[in-house]
Scaffold this active site. Structure first.
Site, PDB file in Angstrom:
ATOM      1  N   SER A   1      36.532  47.479  39.070  1.00 14.74           N
ATOM      2  CA  SER A   1      37.667  47.949  39.860  1.00 14.74           C
ATOM      3  C   SER A   1      37.592  49.466  40.027  1.00 14.74           C
ATOM      4  O   SER A   1      36.552  49.987  40.427  1.00 14.74           O
ATOM      5  CB  SER A   1      38.944  47.486  39.164  1.00 14.74           C
ATOM      6  OG  SER A   1      40.064  47.676  39.961  1.00 14.74           O
TER       7      SER A   1
ATOM      8  N   ASP B   1      39.109  37.793  46.610  1.00 14.47           N
ATOM      9  CA  ASP B   1      39.721  38.845  45.794  1.00 14.47           C
ATOM     10  C   ASP B   1      40.858  39.462  46.593  1.00 14.47           C
ATOM     11  O   ASP B   1      40.642  39.992  47.679  1.00 14.47           O
ATOM     12  CB  ASP B   1      38.642  39.900  45.483  1.00 14.47           C
ATOM     13  CG  ASP B   1      39.150  41.017  44.585  1.00 14.47           C
ATOM     14  OD1 ASP B   1      40.381  41.199  44.479  1.00 14.47           O
ATOM     15  OD2 ASP B   1      38.308  41.726  44.006  1.00 14.47           O
TER      16      ASP B   1
ATOM     17  N   HIS C   1      40.533  39.165  41.087  1.00 14.50           N
ATOM     18  CA  HIS C   1      39.944  40.493  41.033  1.00 14.50           C
ATOM     19  C   HIS C   1      39.140  40.702  39.747  1.00 14.50           C
ATOM     20  O   HIS C   1      38.520  41.733  39.568  1.00 14.50           O
ATOM     21  CB  HIS C   1      41.090  41.508  41.125  1.00 14.50           C
ATOM     22  CG  HIS C   1      40.640  42.925  41.255  1.00 14.50           C
ATOM     23  ND1 HIS C   1      39.771  43.355  42.228  1.00 14.50           N
ATOM     24  CD2 HIS C   1      40.953  44.031  40.524  1.00 14.50           C
ATOM     25  CE1 HIS C   1      39.570  44.665  42.094  1.00 14.50           C
ATOM     26  NE2 HIS C   1      40.265  45.098  41.070  1.00 14.50           N
TER      27      HIS C   1
END
Lengths: 385, 267
Positions: B95, B216, B244
């Site tokens: 991320s 996602d 995610h």
């Protein structure tokens, strides 16, 4: 499928409607793809979508606002995976018509069956309350900041930033507010001139705290200045100040030490009177300390006020005036007290700035850096020509 | 205190083995890697850490001003790598930490010889024709939602699983997972979702693989392909999972993909 009462009828199950007619939105999600496999009537109503739009295609994330989706992906699902349950999470369901329904979400799963069970409770009222609570919290923080700024501004008007420079006289003053300085205290000092070689040094403490105490402190300060022009004797000035404070009608009273200094034959003649205030401390060059002043009544407190002026010819001594924030400082060994103060003064170097700084530092240290009450200290000495 | 202690860092695996460093993203801490990292301990030195303000990183590590930019996190990571002195490492960032990893590699190419970017996005906000997936008001919505949940964020969620609020287990849990001081979480969210690192990507000089989740809702496919296309020679692999965090939802596939990317030839 959507479980209905009809579908759930089972003689062994006395509560066939437990899921279908539950008074909360109830959904079951398959693992690992996270799509809805069962929803009840209240869930359908809450999310505003027919069951045919939900089962097998919709995920929990797809029913939430974007913010909720991010929170779900970055926090809630990892927590669920780790802790097996989450509870009381505030989210907004986003209906197809664009309206938002605030909900509280509980969810659980188990280690042997990764199926996710989710319940939603409509929380419009709670949301309004939360909203009000957050707004009130922000308003309270702003108000507190404003009040602190006001208190500090007010305090600065009561304490001269630095005493004026006076020929042949050294004056060192210090003020430390109580706590974090967010409340105005009643301590003040003032140093002002009334003639070519005549000065007043006044230090006092108005009872109480806050804006009303500050207003009285301001009143005492300017009344003292006005009276000083016509009443050169400290005890006489205190008599008039006492009457003025009684006439003011306030419940606050004031303790003070008032001093006049008059230049005479290369030295200063000091006259001093006390009003319910600790005596001044006189220190000679050898470090011997004695008290100066005759006790008097506080100003504005009793009907029969009584004040006495004492006179001292200042040679090589220092004179220290202080408020009770010094002697009543609280530490592990109880109050700081007059004995400690006198022995500290005996050890100080013989200069007004050194004495004032040492006393304020020591008293703050004694209280671990946080003053329980305001501290004001003024020390003066004749400056050799 | 050194950075190893400050960032709650650990190193496991055989000495002299190549090093792999896993960096968690926004939310939670190093525990995000608990299904994946152990699989590398047989033939790698595996480094785990908590970013400043997250997990069990020492409270003193977080500085609102310094961490208002990803460069603040970059500098902490660089200091940690210098202190560990493992030689060039494979850096795996999830991320927002995919972009932190990119910044580390650009600033200190000698410290990083390989990048694995898990569900990255160089910019979360739309900037036509670029599609980041979010608008500014979406991020405001997230921050508002976080502040609503912070009304009772720290305690009740932990109480639920740990039982007695005074128990040691409760303390451990409250500190352990996904619980960040509210003001820090809000600041981290802001720096994560309002950042733009698109211009940094072409400066990457290490072999890079992007791992994208098939579905996602935080980093859309357009974000992953943008990262792949902007980094010279980068590859992209899609992991067939929703969400995610493929390291949680598809750990085996994620392990396999990372292993493949470690063996990827230099572009």
């Amino acid at each position: 499928m959507r479980l209905t009462r009809e579908a759930g009828v089972n003689p062994a199950d006395p509560f066939p409607d437990l899921f279908a007619d539950a008074p909360c939105g109830y959904a079951v999600l398959s693992a690992p793809d996270g799509t809805l496999t069962h929803v009840n009537a209240e869930f359908e109503r809450l999310v505003g979508r027919p069951v045919s739009d939900l089962l097998g295609t919709a995920t929990l994330a797809s029913l939430l606002t974007v913010g909720g989706r991010i929170l779900l992906e970055t926090h809630l699902l990892p927590m669920l995976e780790h802790d097996r349950a989450i509870r009381e999470v505030a989210l907004d369901v986003l209906r197809p018509d664009g309206s938002r329904i605030p909900v509280l979400l509980n969810a659980n799963t188990s280690s042997d069956d990764p199926t996710l069970r989710v319940v939603l409770f409509e929380a419009r009222e709670r949301h309004r309350y939360e909203h009000d609570l957050l707004a009130a919290k922000r308003a309270a923080e702003l108000a507190r900041e404003a009040a602190t700024a006001l208190a500090q501004t007010l305090q600065r008007t009561l304490i001269p930033p630095a005493p004026p420079r006076i020929p042949h006289l050294d004056v060192a003053a210090a003020y430390r507010p109580a706590g974090d300085g967010s409340v105005v205290g009643g301590d003040f000092y003032d140093v002002f001139q009334v003639g070519p070689d005549a000065w007043w040094i006044v230090l006092g403490d108005v009872s109480g705290k806050g804006v009303s105490a500050a207003a009285v402190t301001s009143f005492v300060r300017y009344t003292t200045r006005a009276l000083a022009l016509d009443h050169p004797d400290p005890s006489e000035l205190l008599q008039h100040l006492d009457r003025a404070l009684h006439a003011h009608g306030t419940d606050h009273y004031c303790t003070a030490v008032v001093t006049t200094l008059t230049r005479q034959d290369d030295t200063w003649s000091v006259r001093l009177a006390l009003a319910g205030h600790p005596p001044a401390l006189l220190r000679d060059a050898a470090g011997r300390v004695r008290e100066l002043g005759v006790p008097g009544t506080p100003v504005g407190l009793v009907d029969a006020a009584r004040f006495t002026t004492v006179t001292h010819l200042l040679r090589d001594e220092t004179i220290t005036l202080y408020t009770d924030g010094v002697t009543e400082a609280r530490g592990h060994d109880g109050l700081y007290g007059e004995t400690r103060l006198q022995s500290l003064l005996e050890q100080c170097s013989h200069r007004p700035h050194a004495i004032t700084d040492r006393i304020t530092d020591e008293v703050l240290r004694y209280q671990h850096g946080v003053a329980s009450d305001d501290i004001a200290v003024v020390t003066f000495a004749a400056r050799p020509a | 205190m050194g950075h190893v202690e400050l960032l709650n860092a650990t190193v496991d695996g055989p000495p002299e083995a190549p090093a792999i460093v896993f960096v968690h993203g926004f939310g939670c801490g190093q525990h995000m890697w608990r299904h994946v990292a152990p699989a590398f301990e047989s033939d790698h030195r595996v480094v785990l850490l908590d970013l400043p303000g997250s997990g069990d990183a020492h409270p003193s590590t977080y500085d609102s001003a310094r961490h208002a930019r990803l460069e603040g996190y970059r500098d902490d990571l660089v200091a940690l790598l210098h202190e560990l002195d493992l030689g060039p490492v494979a850096l795996v960032g999830h991320s927002v930490s995919a972009m932190i990893a990119v910044l580390v590699q650009i600033a200190h190419p000698e410290l990083v010889d390989r990048l694995v970017l898990v569900t990255p996005s160089a910019r979360y906000l739309d900037d036509p024709p670029y599609v980041g997936g979010f608008t500014a008001s979406d991020i405001d919505d997230l921050l508002e939602l976080m502040s609503r949940n912070h009304l009772g964020w720290q305690d009740p969620l932990a109480t639920l699983v740990a039982g007695d609020p005074t128990s040691a287990a409760h303390d451990e849990l409250e500190q352990a997972f996904c619980r960040t001081r509210p003001e820090i979480a809000a600041e981290f969210a802001a720096v994560t979702f309002r950042g733009d690192n698109r211009a940094d990507l072409p400066k990457v000089s290490a072999p890079t693989v992007v791992l994208q989740a098939a579905d996602d809702s935080v980093a859309p496919p357009s974000a992953a392909t943008f990262v792949r296309d902007a980094i010279p020679g980068a590859g992209l692999e899609v992991i067939d999972t929703r969400g995610h965090c493929p390291q949680l939802t598809a750990p085996a596939e994620t392990i396999a993909a990372i292993r493949r990317s470690l063996g990827a030839p230099h572009p």
